[in-house]
Structure formats: C-alpha cells, structure tokens
Design a protein around this motif. Structure first.
Motif, PDB file in Angstrom:
ATOM      1  N   MET A  96    -136.484 -53.263  11.723  1.00 43.09           N
ATOM      2  CA  MET A  96    -135.404 -53.476  12.695  1.00 43.09           C
ATOM      3  C   MET A  96    -134.767 -54.855  12.540  1.00 43.09           C
ATOM      4  O   MET A  96    -133.549 -54.996  12.611  1.00 43.09           O
ATOM      5  N   VAL A 113    -132.763 -60.642  12.215  1.00 45.06           N
ATOM      6  CA  VAL A 113    -131.365 -60.231  12.035  1.00 45.06           C
ATOM      7  C   VAL A 113    -131.347 -58.708  12.140  1.00 45.06           C
ATOM      8  O   VAL A 113    -132.148 -58.028  11.497  1.00 45.06           O
ATOM      9  N   VAL A 114    -130.430 -58.190  12.956  1.00 45.44           N
ATOM     10  CA  VAL A 114    -130.394 -56.761  13.259  1.00 45.44           C
ATOM     11  C   VAL A 114    -130.034 -55.921  12.028  1.00 45.44           C
ATOM     12  O   VAL A 114    -129.094 -56.234  11.300  1.00 45.44           O
ATOM     13  N   ASN A 115    -130.767 -54.841  11.837  1.00 42.70           N
ATOM     14  CA  ASN A 115    -130.492 -53.863  10.786  1.00 42.70           C
ATOM     15  C   ASN A 115    -129.332 -52.966  11.254  1.00 42.70           C
ATOM     16  O   ASN A 115    -129.469 -52.192  12.197  1.00 42.70           O
ATOM     17  N   GLY A 116    -128.173 -53.107  10.615  1.00 42.04           N
ATOM     18  CA  GLY A 116    -126.977 -52.358  11.031  1.00 42.04           C
ATOM     19  C   GLY A 116    -127.179 -50.857  10.960  1.00 42.04           C
ATOM     20  O   GLY A 116    -126.659 -50.105  11.791  1.00 42.04           O
ATOM     21  N   LYS A 117    -127.964 -50.416   9.977  1.00 35.88           N
ATOM     22  CA  LYS A 117    -128.216 -48.980   9.826  1.00 35.88           C
ATOM     23  C   LYS A 117    -128.987 -48.438  11.033  1.00 35.88           C
ATOM     24  O   LYS A 117    -128.719 -47.328  11.505  1.00 35.88           O
ATOM     25  N   VAL A 127    -128.808 -49.560  14.035  1.00 38.99           N
ATOM     26  CA  VAL A 127    -127.861 -49.445  15.147  1.00 38.99           C
ATOM     27  C   VAL A 127    -127.035 -48.164  14.987  1.00 38.99           C
ATOM     28  O   VAL A 127    -126.839 -47.402  15.930  1.00 38.99           O
TER      29      VAL A 127
END
Lengths: 504, 105
Positions: free
Chosen positions: A55, A84-88, A90
C-alpha cells in the motif's frame, strides 16, 4: 447503542493458518431462531488488493514467499522512511466502491495506534472519519439489498505465530513474526446491520467475493487469507426496530464457520435475554473445535486507538473524470450477469450457479444461438462443473442442445457427447456419428415397436387395459424392449408417444 | 481529549496514555510528564484562543493531493540485515516475547 460499525473498528487480526473453505458438505444446521426473535448482523470484510506492491511501499505483495523476504524499509517501519500511496491500490478501491454503488469522496489517511508486534511502527495506516467510499449497497441473488456503510483503504499487518506448549496465545513461550504481509493493501468493507441470518451472511460474503474477483480487485482467496470476515451480531424481538447490544465475533475461518458462529452467538444472546440477563458489548473469538464463541480481551484493555490524521500522507481526492473513467471500465457485475440469464428465462438458482462457475457467458451465447434455455441451464448445472467447460464453443453447445430437443439425441447421449466435446473439441454431430448415436428414423422406431407388440400380445393387451397399474408396468416393459432392440438409441419420449398413439 | 478543567491534563490521563503505549512510568515520572505535557496543551490553548472562523480546516499543511506511486516492485533485499538488527531471530523470523498477551481486536 449504535449497531452500525462505528469508526472504532478493529485492527486486522493476525491471519490464521486455517483455510477458508467453501462448504462442500451439505450439513443440516439450524439457521433460524425461534419466531419471537430476529438476528441483526453487520459484516466487516477485509480483502487484500491484487496489486504487485504494498500500500505504501514498493515491497512485493505476494502470498506464500519465505518469511520476511517481501519486506521493505517502509513496511518495517524503520526510522526515516516515509509512506507513498500506491495509485493502483486507490484505483482498485474506487473500482470496488463503484461496484458497490458507493459515493467516492475526497479522503484522508489516519493512524490507528496500538502496540502489537505485527505492526512494527506501532500504528496501522487506515482511514477513519473520511473514508474513500461511503453509502453503497450490494444486492443478493434473492433480491435483498444489504447497505454498505463504507469501504476504506488500509494496510495489512504482519503475521505472528505463537510458539508455546499448546500453541495457544495465553501460554508462555514466544512468537515469531513474518512481515511479508505487513503493508499489503487492504480494503475493508463494512455493511449496515441489514443481514438477517447465517445463510444471508454467507450469501453476502460469497457475493462480495464474486464482485471482488470480477472487477480484478482481489483474488478473493479465503484459504490464503485474502478475504477475512468479522461479524457484529445482536438479536431483537421479531418485528421491532431496536438495536440491542452487539458482540463482534472474530476468528471465523470459513463460510461454514461464519454461519455456525452467527447461530451460536445469536442463540447465546436470546438465552441471556430470556433468563433476564443481557449480553455485554465485547469482542469474542470463534472456537471452531468447541463450536462456541469466547470472550476476547478483558475490559481494562478496551480499545482506544487514538486515531489522528497521518501527517506523512496528503489527501486522496479523485477527480470526477478519473471516477467516470474507472466506472466506464468496470466489467459486467455478477448481479447483472445473473439478471441477464434470468431475463432469458433461466431460474434464479440456475443463473446463480452459472455465474459462480463463470459459465454464464457460454450459457447466454448458447441461448442466443437458439439453444433451449432449460436444457442449456441443466447442462451448466449438472454436466459442466468440469475443467475446460468454459472453453466450450457456444455454437457447438447450442447445436448439441438443438439435437437433443429435436429428438436426435437422448438426454443420456447428449451428456456423453457433451463430455467428449469438452475434452476433444469436436462438433456434436461428428461425435454423435462416431458413437453411432444416429437419430432413429421415426418409421424405423415404429416398425421396431410393431414387431415387439406382435411378439408380446398378452403384454400389449394388459397395456391397453384400463388398469393404470398394469398400464404403467407394461409401459416400462415395452420401453425396455425397444431400448434393448435399438441398443439404447431410441428416444424414450418418442417411444412413450408412439405407445400412447397405438393404444388409443 | 483534555477536559476543560483548570488543569489542561490530569495525572490519570497521562497514566492511561502511558499504559496504552505500554510505558511503565514511576510516580515521579508521572508528575514530571503531567506537568510537561500540560505545558504543551496550555500552549495549544493560546492558539485556540485565536479567531480562525475564516480559515478552512485542513488535514495537511501543503495544498497537495493525490501523490501516488506506480505499482512497480523495487527489489531491496533487507532480509538478512533486518533480522541481524533484531534482538532475537529464529527460522528467518523475528522472535518476540509473548508478554503482550492477546493480539488486539
């Protein structure tokens, strides 16, 4: 008492080694309370997202690796690291939110603070008062809609294995911790307390699993811990609207356990109320072996997670364009796929089975190609629960059904031809020819029957009598003789019609 | 959450937070931290006194949103180093005491 799952939700419990298994056994178990009471159940389902990485870190998200090989400084909570946020993750979470008819909104991440060795940084990054998805619903095959309160993003915890004399948590000994799972992206789906019994709870979880798999958000594997369920259970007098004290039951490791745990807990509440007592609001653990729930943590350890906004992460604010793009790319959902088959004339049960087996596309195409709905669905239900069935050519399948309804093949022959179509890929006509399943010409059949009647005048007389018992017995006799004479190639239905015609 | 009493923070609250954080404090330390944390909260009270009616609430000091990473694995082999840094390791796993009792939830 508020029955809906409050913002004070639980951390993901450590995984159990037990597999989630879908019932194969058709055990007859009690599924309802006495008519004076009804169950009020809310479900919290955690699903691991099908991303390549975690994540908040680029560490690998993979089940079954050697312990502590999919770890990264971020998921170990080492000083100086930042998430750091995983764009996938989201995107997959928005996909699920849309599939569950939720409102997708600007959201933030919060820290849920607790001390346990499965979370090395001593907090789990979750969402609290501003989750990504809110206010949706999921419709079951029976048409009942279960409200979805929220579906929020968070990170999974590590996995601790307790090593002690009996393997039980309270024993002396020590624990071994594997952080491969720490930081794996999770979505937690919280339902409203709209579920009314163990069967409905199982149907809800199964439907949610089907949706997660259909949209590619999760592999939905219970046996690998990709899906985990907690149940909030209370009871109330039948017909009332009150919400009584609930207990959260954890550690249910199969759909069957979910049903059993709900039933046990609901009855425990009823017994308490009926003896003038009442349940305490608490977390309980399902004891599979003992078939009962046991109280979890003591009161002094009551949850106090001291949530606060995570200063390391900025808000997620999906643009309307992005949301619409994701919505447009959603595949047809299991519910719509069922509805499609039902609209073509399939029963709810048959349509549900077809979708579960991923054979609804084949069935729909065969029906479109002129195959009889009833026969198509019967084959899907009884003769196509095998590997390779989904690769069957829909045109060939429709042809087979047409041969069957046209009297060229009996039901038994059709089943054999179908089995060979799956393994060999040939057309039904070719297979029928090879096997000598040529349709009997109706005049041939009649000539055969005439010969048998002539050879058995006494039996024919009894068939033509008014005694229904004798008639039935002789019908069996003549059909058997015809089958014997034609080596089973005659269509039983055609024989019956001929017999009726000749005796009238 | 501090109560709106004369003291910004009570000794009991400090004791509770310490127990949630699994910190063992002496009576002397409890007094010290109650006073120090109270001073921090007192400072926050000064800020609360400001009129911020026109200021939009925000969860973050930067006006940034949607900072995402691509879903691409970064191969970092920290297995040996991480286990070597742990007080106890066994069979490729971190060995920890069972003293924390039952897991949360």
């Amino acid at each position: 008492m508020n029955e809906t799952n409050e913002l004070v939700e639980q951390p993901v419990s450590s995984p159990t080694l037990d597999a989630w298994t879908v019932d194969t056994e058709v055990a007859r178990e009690e599924t309802d309370l006495s008519s004076d009471w009804e169950m009020v159940i809310g479900l919290e389902v955690h699903a691991e997202l099908a991303t390549k990485t975690k994540m908040f870190s680029p560490g690998r998200n993979q089940f079954g690796s050697d312990p502590n090989t999919n770890i990264h400084p971020v998921c170990l909570g080492l000083p100086g690291t930042l998430p750091v946020v995983n764009g996938k993750a989201v995107e997959l979470s928005i996909r699920l939110g849309l599939a569950l008819n939720c409102t997708v909104q600007r959201c933030i991440f919060s820290r849920k603070n607790y001390f346990y060795p499965d979370m090395p940084k001593d907090y789990q990054i979750s969402q609290y008062d501003r989750p990504l998805n809110i206010s949706g619903w999921l419709e079951l095959a029976n048409g009942h809609r279960i409200g979805i309160e929220r579906a929020h993003m968070e990170e999974d915890t590590g996995k601790s294995t307790h090593v002690g004399d009996s393997g039980r948590i309270h024993d002396a000994g020590y624990s071994l911790v594997d952080y491969n799972r720490a930081g794996v992206p999770l979505i937690e789906i919280v339902s409203h307390p709209d579920v009314r019994g163990p069967e409905e709870a199982k149907a809800y979880v199964a439907e949610l699993q089907a949706i997660l798999i259909a949209i590619g958000a999760s592999d939905g594997k219970f046996e690998e811990g990709s899906m985990r369920v907690d149940a909030n259970i209370s009871v109330r007098p039948a017909g009332s609207n009150e919400l009584r004290t609930r207990c959260e039951v954890k550690n249910v490791n199969s759909l069957r356990s979910l049903g059993r745990a709900i039933m046990y807990e609901a009855k425990r509440h009823v017994d308490l109320y009926e003896s003038g007592d009442k349940p305490l609001q608490e977390t309980r653990h399902w004891d599979e072996e003992g078939g009962r729930t046991r109280p979890g943590r003591s009161k002094e350890q009551a949850e106090d997670y001291r949530y606060f906004d995570d200063p390391d992460l900025v808000p997620v604010d999906p643009s309307p364009e992005w949301i619409e793009e994701i919505r447009a790319a959603l595949p047809t959902l299991p519910r719509e796929r069922r509805m499609g088959l039902i609209a073509s004339g399939a029963t709810v049960e048959a349509a549900t089975i077809a979708v579960e087996r991923e054979l609804d596309g084949l069935a729909a195409a065969a029906i479109d190609a002129g195959g009889d709905v009833g026969r198509v669905m019967t084959h899907v239900e009884h003769n196509l629960a095998v590997d390779g069935a989904a690769d069957l050519d829909a045109g060939n399948f429709a042809d087979l059904v047409k041969m069957e309804t046209g009297g060229e093949l009996t039901a038994t022959q059709a089943k054999q031809v179908l089995a060979e179509m799956i393994t060999g890929g040939k057309t039904p006509a070719d297979i029928a020819k090879e096997r000598g399943f040529e349709a009997m010409d109706s005049s041939d059949l009649e000539a055969t029957l005439d010969g048998i009647i002539e050879a058995n005048p006494d039996e024919w007389e009894r068939f033509c009598s008014d005694d229904p018992k004798a008639k039935g017995k002789m019908q069996g006799f003549f059909t058997g003789q015809v089958m014997k004479a034609t080596k089973g190639q005659a269509d039983g239905k055609a024989v019956a019609q001929l017999l009726a015609k000749k005796s009238s | 959450m501090p109560e709106s009493s004369t003291e910004p923070l009570s000794r009991d609250e400090v004791a509770k937070v310490a127990s949630l954080a699994l910190l063992e404090l002496t009576e002397q330390e409890l007094d010290t931290f109650t006073e120090q944390l109270g001073a921090v909260l007192a400072h926050a009270k000064d800020i609360e006194a400001l009129d911020v009616g026109d200021v939009k609430p925000t969860s973050h000091p930067y006006p940034l949103v949607n900072i995402f990473r691509d879903d691409v694995v970064e191969e970092v082999d920290v297995h040996d180093a991480a286990l070597a840094a742990a007080p106890h390791a066994e069979a490729g796993q971190f060995r920890v005491p069972p003293a924390l009792g039952e897991e949360p939830g």
